[in-house]
Design an enzyme around this catalytic site. Sequence first.
Site, PDB file in Angstrom:
ATOM      1  N   ARG A  90      25.148  30.414   2.883  1.00 21.24           N
ATOM      2  CA  ARG A  90      24.951  29.338   1.906  1.00 21.24           C
ATOM      3  C   ARG A  90      24.578  28.027   2.593  1.00 21.24           C
ATOM      4  O   ARG A  90      24.151  27.081   1.923  1.00 21.24           O
ATOM      5  CB  ARG A  90      26.230  29.163   1.083  1.00 21.24           C
ATOM      6  CG  ARG A  90      26.597  30.381   0.255  1.00 21.24           C
ATOM      7  CD  ARG A  90      28.048  30.360  -0.200  1.00 21.24           C
ATOM      8  NE  ARG A  90      28.331  29.341  -1.176  1.00 21.24           N
ATOM      9  CZ  ARG A  90      28.425  29.554  -2.491  1.00 21.24           C
ATOM     10  NH1 ARG A  90      28.244  30.767  -2.980  1.00 21.24           N
ATOM     11  NH2 ARG A  90      28.700  28.573  -3.312  1.00 21.24           N
TER      12      ARG A  90
ATOM     13  N   GLU B  16      30.210  24.885   1.860  1.00 20.07           N
ATOM     14  CA  GLU B  16      29.773  25.287   3.194  1.00 20.07           C
ATOM     15  C   GLU B  16      28.678  24.383   3.747  1.00 20.07           C
ATOM     16  O   GLU B  16      28.629  24.125   4.956  1.00 20.07           O
ATOM     17  CB  GLU B  16      29.292  26.746   3.168  1.00 20.07           C
ATOM     18  CG  GLU B  16      30.383  27.771   2.935  1.00 20.07           C
ATOM     19  CD  GLU B  16      30.710  27.978   1.462  1.00 20.07           C
ATOM     20  OE1 GLU B  16      31.638  28.746   1.161  1.00 20.07           O
ATOM     21  OE2 GLU B  16      30.029  27.358   0.606  1.00 20.07           O
TER      22      GLU B  16
ATOM     23  N   LYS C 297      47.732  30.892 -12.563  1.00 22.43           N
ATOM     24  CA  LYS C 297      47.360  32.044 -11.755  1.00 22.43           C
ATOM     25  C   LYS C 297      48.579  32.943 -11.572  1.00 22.43           C
ATOM     26  O   LYS C 297      49.675  32.476 -11.283  1.00 22.43           O
ATOM     27  CB  LYS C 297      46.819  31.593 -10.398  1.00 22.43           C
ATOM     28  CG  LYS C 297      46.108  32.678  -9.605  1.00 22.43           C
ATOM     29  CD  LYS C 297      45.409  32.096  -8.396  1.00 22.43           C
ATOM     30  CE  LYS C 297      44.620  33.177  -7.658  1.00 22.43           C
ATOM     31  NZ  LYS C 297      43.919  32.650  -6.483  1.00 22.43           N
TER      32      LYS C 297
END
Length: 640
Positions: free
Chosen positions: A399, A371, A285
């Site tokens: 969610r 979640e 990244k």
Amino acid sequence: MTANPATPLLDTVDTPDDLRKLKPADLRQLADELRTEMISAVGQTGGHLGSGLGVVELTVAIHYVFETPADRLIWDVGHQAYPHKILTGRRERIRTLRQGGGLSGFTKRSESEYDPFGTAHSSTSISAALGFAVANKIKGQPGRGIAVIGDGAMSAGMAYEAMNNAAEAGNRLIVILNDNDMSIAPPVGGLSSYLARLVSSGRFLGLRDLARKFARRLPRPLHAAARKTDEFARGMAMGGTLFEELGFYYVGPIDGHDLDALVPVLENVRDAAEGPILVHVVTQKGKGYAPAEEAADKYHGVQKFNVITGEQAKAPAGPPSYTGVFAKALVAEAEKDDRICAITAAMPSGTGLDKFAQLYPKRSFDVGIAEQHAVTFAAGLAAQGMRPFCAIYSTFLQRAFDQVVHDVAIQNLPVRFAIDRAGLVGADGATHAGSFDVTYLATLPNMVVMAAADEAELVHMVHTAAQYDDGPIAFRYPRGNGVGVDLPEVPQLLEIGKGRVVREGSKVALLSLGTRLGEALKAADVLEAKGLSTTVADLRFAKPLDTDLIRKLMLSHEVVVTVEEGAIGGLGAHVLTMASDEGLTDAGLRIRTMRLPDIFQDHDKPEAQYDEAGLNAPQIVDTVLKALRHNSAGVNEARA
């Protein structure tokens, strides 16, 4: 630095068709120019940087090898798709990213045929790619589904649900696991540590050592070739385990920045009869931009920045952010109560819980992008006598709605929901807007729903939630800075279901929920100047409603207007239902509800979004005047 970089090779590529005309030897230069162009663009617009930098070579390789858009390429989350946008006919608009009328910061079907599926929430790509692949199989037409999913997104159960169902697609489905050892925060849970353990295990390292000892005895050319088989040794150690148990043919891991390795492997995968196939690609990244490589979050999300130095533009000093106020208030509560614990779903810094975790690591839990698990985990903690705060963005709590209903509300468990990013969120647009939480929470029996009008109110609500053990309770607050009110040294314990009057009047009543209170007060000033005495109430609670206060205002005012930064079905609907049930409208009372429009609003500056939504002071004034059925001139004449 505003001059655009020189990109002679990239200038010849407008679409993947142009890219596929290049020689393989030219791809390295193209990737370097693509990375430079992306850095320059995001430096001018701000946005997600590190994730896109990490997939530059992968983006080039995928579009070079596969026949996009006929082969459907789906970027999980989509925040890493800026290089993809540049290569798919949108380079001329890349410096409009995340601005009103400009390109979305995520993939979007309406934007390009190269964005076959809209993404912005994680872990949906494999399911969608499987749908494309199977649809083509049923139709008997060519075309693959290609999902690029990060290791962080693989912490969500939905990815495994899709993989478990993927066998039907056969070789039409290709999953590319972008393993950068970091999502937004360092990944947690099963997959990331599992991969790391396997790659570093004694069994695997022993295999490497054995191969090295054997290779040293080979002639030099064979020795050099054997060294390159190290990555395939990893595949031997890892293949046949987790992914193969799920029915995938595993390839990898391979260096995601080495085009000489990527292109041939992807070509082999493209032409393979086996399937579905998972390609494990290891990337970095922030790759290729030193400030991003060195930053702890790899420059995940940035403001406009100086391309040379990496220094980000700083917003003018102002009030503390709502997120920071919440975190500080929660820490203060935890100092007094060792039953308080905090849960986040892969957003420790975004929710402010990284500060809590530093002080109370044993009471802080980052469960990854999960979640549903976060909510039920919190329910279990509450059932065992803890006081859990589940801090999740409004858009991500969607969610876990079934868990909120089934595991929390029905059992009346005292889970505290700290709902960040409530209301409109600006540059992230419709996918991240907190538009629906009041509607989907206030409909539930047992649920208490609060909305903070300012940062001082947020402190009171954190304290109130900490002390409330009678059932689930939620409080919402927006993205960004507070309004600048003084923070209380000692928080108040709010009476459940009771609002407050912040301005007394007699003709018009504005009932506000949340941070539209400031606009309601501005509107009251204008209405007073027009001769309309105006009451402004901060209801604080969408559920339970302050029925005594609302009834009193309805019986003593000609016009009542509710104002909220949420979708239809929220506060206004509950107030109208109460008025109808009690017959309060029978005598001619005029009630109007102001809320977000019944659309998904595109990204823009928050103030422009609220103007479009009609929730700023001028629109509040206009709503009142229309309810009274006369224009401002008529009001002024009546006053005279």
